[in-house]
Write a protein that holds these residues in place. Structure first.
Motif, PDB file in Angstrom:
ATOM      1  N   MET A   1       0.544  -1.210   0.003  1.00 42.73           N
ATOM      2  CA  MET A   1      -0.168  -0.507   0.171  1.00 42.73           C
ATOM      3  C   MET A   1       0.782   1.339   0.064  1.00 42.73           C
ATOM      4  N   ASN A   2       0.868   2.073  -0.925  1.00 46.47           N
ATOM      5  CA  ASN A   2       1.385   3.128  -0.806  1.00 46.47           C
ATOM      6  C   ASN A   2       1.120   4.397   0.160  1.00 46.47           C
ATOM      7  N   LYS A   3       2.615   4.962   0.478  1.00 45.29           N
ATOM      8  CA  LYS A   3       2.120   5.950   1.472  1.00 45.29           C
ATOM      9  C   LYS A   3       2.150   6.993   1.683  1.00 45.29           C
ATOM     10  N   HIS A   4       0.776   7.879   2.023  1.00 44.91           N
ATOM     11  CA  HIS A   4       1.083   9.549   1.719  1.00 44.91           C
ATOM     12  C   HIS A   4       1.944   9.770   2.455  1.00 44.91           C
ATOM     13  N   TYR A   5       2.498  11.552   1.813  1.00 50.36           N
ATOM     14  CA  TYR A   5       2.619  12.271   2.744  1.00 50.36           C
ATOM     15  C   TYR A   5       2.328  14.063   2.608  1.00 50.36           C
ATOM     16  N   LEU A   6       1.549  14.498   3.633  1.00 47.72           N
ATOM     17  CA  LEU A   6       0.561  15.717   3.266  1.00 47.72           C
ATOM     18  C   LEU A   6       1.638  16.772   3.755  1.00 47.72           C
ATOM     19  N   ALA A   7       1.503  17.751   2.457  1.00 48.40           N
ATOM     20  CA  ALA A   7       2.313  18.925   2.547  1.00 48.40           C
ATOM     21  C   ALA A   7       1.300  20.587   2.841  1.00 48.40           C
ATOM     22  N   ILE A   8       0.241  20.945   4.150  1.00 48.16           N
ATOM     23  CA  ILE A   8      -0.071  21.898   3.894  1.00 48.16           C
ATOM     24  C   ILE A   8       1.269  23.528   3.632  1.00 48.16           C
ATOM     25  N   ASP A   9       0.628  24.189   2.171  1.00 48.35           N
ATOM     26  CA  ASP A   9       1.339  25.051   2.046  1.00 48.35           C
ATOM     27  C   ASP A   9       0.070  26.269   2.450  1.00 48.35           C
TER      28      ASP A   9
ATOM     29  N   PRO B   1      -2.113  10.729   6.070  1.00 51.04           N
ATOM     30  CA  PRO B   1      -0.797  10.537   5.258  1.00 51.04           C
ATOM     31  C   PRO B   1      -0.109   9.823   7.337  1.00 51.04           C
ATOM     32  N   GLU B   2       1.167   9.307   6.660  1.00 48.77           N
ATOM     33  CA  GLU B   2       2.494   9.147   7.374  1.00 48.77           C
ATOM     34  C   GLU B   2       2.956   9.987   7.917  1.00 48.77           C
ATOM     35  N   THR B   3       2.995  11.490   6.964  1.00 50.28           N
ATOM     36  CA  THR B   3       3.569  12.615   8.085  1.00 50.28           C
ATOM     37  C   THR B   3       3.218  13.799   7.256  1.00 50.28           C
ATOM     38  N   MET B   4       3.580  14.722   8.080  1.00 49.65           N
ATOM     39  CA  MET B   4       2.608  16.355   7.867  1.00 49.65           C
ATOM     40  C   MET B   4       3.538  17.056   8.000  1.00 49.65           C
TER      41      MET B   4
END
Length: 471
Positions: free
Chosen positions: A1-9, A71-74
């Protein structure tokens, strides 16, 4: 399963939650939430609605949960220089003032009574901008001394939001450097300078580097959004993140991070704090892995964004570009003039400048757009000559990243005025750079060169020759 990484810009006019995922060796982005931003006039002071922005951060996190893409991280990035002061109960002291407010008028004079402008640059390597944190703090010291006295911590805007998520206070390096109070040799606060200026030394949180962990969501945030997540420090200054996404590993690459501001420069291993550099108005902002973003702040698309709001017709930026491209008005304005920083009417400011300098006054939408776009491109051309003169290097290609990479007309003009090739893209550079740091933390990439190589193959890049023709 693909990991998600969240950017809040979060930029000066809007914010986005963007998920990054690796699929078949390419980085894939998905915008899952968008919200507006802007300074509000509160009793004559331009302020940010930080409470409202934090609610939007939470709302976007809930959307991730609803989509089943936790998300895995953000990480959060924003603009630079602005900050909050927190009291002993971690409540904000005073108003959340934005950098376009006029509270810093005359504060440079107050600072220079204590340390000369030359010596301030020699100590910090940061270009004078009247809104820099060093001048904003002088305004607090002069006008709200009780707030400075009560302050137990100072956090830049993204650090404040990450504290609100985790309960952990970190002062990230790249954003901290924009304030003109960090020593480029030690990559830490210049505490001697801080004491000279009479600022509350106690409130300066120790400096942390991009890639460090801030912490996990607090219990309250976990309950509200429905999941836990590790918060990682990106390059929290949006330009610091954007530069990470420049799709080349050429150490001599010249970039323009093109958005509300145009930041034009190069990456360097050492800061140049010389008086020659100061007189050319260049800055040495901190970058990832202790690099320096040696660049000049240019007014940027703020001018077009402003006049767009003033036009009676509801035009897209593409339509403004199309009309501007049909005009032959020769007038040029100095994009760096402070009259364009926060005028009541950008249209009138451009017209008045042309009138006062004896040039043709633009009247139509197309003419006003043409004057602004040509003026920006000319400024880029002048700046590249200055960079080459200072660094002693020649740059064959200009890499344009950020939202301005979509402005085809401006890219054509940039190639013509600079007489260089232009490589435009990726447009979501800030979010990409934010995600790159998270992926480096999670060992998706072994190093930054590998990440930049991935950017080059993952996103559309448009190339122009010196005549402005797409190749």
């Amino acid at each position: 399963m693909n990991k998600h990484y969240l950017a809040i810009d979060i930029g000066a006019s809007s914010g986005r939650h963007i998920l990054g995922t690796m699929i078949d060796g390419k980085m894939v982005l998905e915008e899952v939430y968008r919200f507006p931003n802007g300074m509000e006039n509160r009793d004559g002071t331009l302020c940010w609605d930080l409470d409202g922005l934090f609610k939007e951060i939470i709302a976007g996190l809930k959307v991730c949960k609803e989509l089943g893409k936790v998300p895995e991280t953000m990480a959060i990035d924003t603009w630079g220089v602005d900050f909050v002061l927190l009291d002993e109960n971690d409540e904000i002291l005073g108003k959340t003032v934005g950098y376009r407010d006029h509270r810093t008028d005359g504060m440079d004079t107050e600072v220079y009574k204590i340390i000369s402008q030359d010596d301030l640059y020699l100590r910090t390597g940061i270009q004078k901008q009247i809104f820099n944190t060093v001048y904003q703090l002088m305004a607090v010291k002069k006008n709200q001394p009780e707030d400075m006295a009560k302050a137990k911590s100072m956090l830049m805007i993204p650090d404040y939001f990450q504290y609100k998520l985790t309960g952990v206070k970190k002062m990230e390096y790249t954003n901290g450097t924009t304030g003109q109070l960090i020593n480029p040799q030690t990559a830490d606060w210049d505490y001697e300078l801080i004491e000279m200026l009479g600022y509350n030394k106690e409130m300066f949180v120790p400096v942390s580097m991009p890639g460090e962990v801030v912490g996990e969501f607090s219990k309250e945030v976990q309950e509200e959004v429905g999941f836990n997540c590790t918060v990682v420090l990106p390059a929290t200054h949006d330009t610091g993140s954007a530069v990470l996404a420049v799709p080349t590993n050429n150490d001599n690459a010249l970039y323009i991070s093109s958005g509300t501001w145009s930041l034009m420069g190069v990456e360097r291993a050492q800061a140049d704090c010389s008086l020659a550099s100061m007189k050319a108005n260049f800055t040495n902002e901190g970058g990832y892995d202790h690099r320096y973003r040696y660049l000049k702040n240019i007014m940027g698309l703020w001018m077009i964004q402003s006049v767009k709001k003033e036009f009676t017709e509801d035009l897209s930026f593409a339509e403004i570009c199309e009309r501007a491209g049909k005009e032959e008005i020769p007038s040029i304005v100095d994009c760096q003039d402070e009259v364009f920083l926060a005028p009541e009417s950008m249209t009138q400011a451009v017209q008045n400048y042309c009138r006062q300098t004896g040039q043709q006054v633009p009247e139509t939408v197309g003419e006003i757009g043409a004057v602004i776009y040509n003026s920006l491109a000319k400024c880029y051309g002048d700046t590249i000559e200055e960079i080459e003169g200072i660094t002693g290097k020649k740059y064959e290609t200009i890499y344009v990243v950020g939202g301005g990479a979509n402005a085809g007309y401006l890219n054509e003009l940039t190639a013509k005025y600079c007489q260089r090739k232009v490589s435009a893209g990726p447009t979501e550079a800030t979010a990409i750079g934010n995600i790159i740091v998270q992926m480096l933390y999670d060992k998706v990439f072994k190093d930054l060169p590998e990440a930049r190589e991935c950017v080059g193959r993952s996103f559309d890049i448009v190339n122009y020759d010196k005549t402005g023709t797409v190749i």
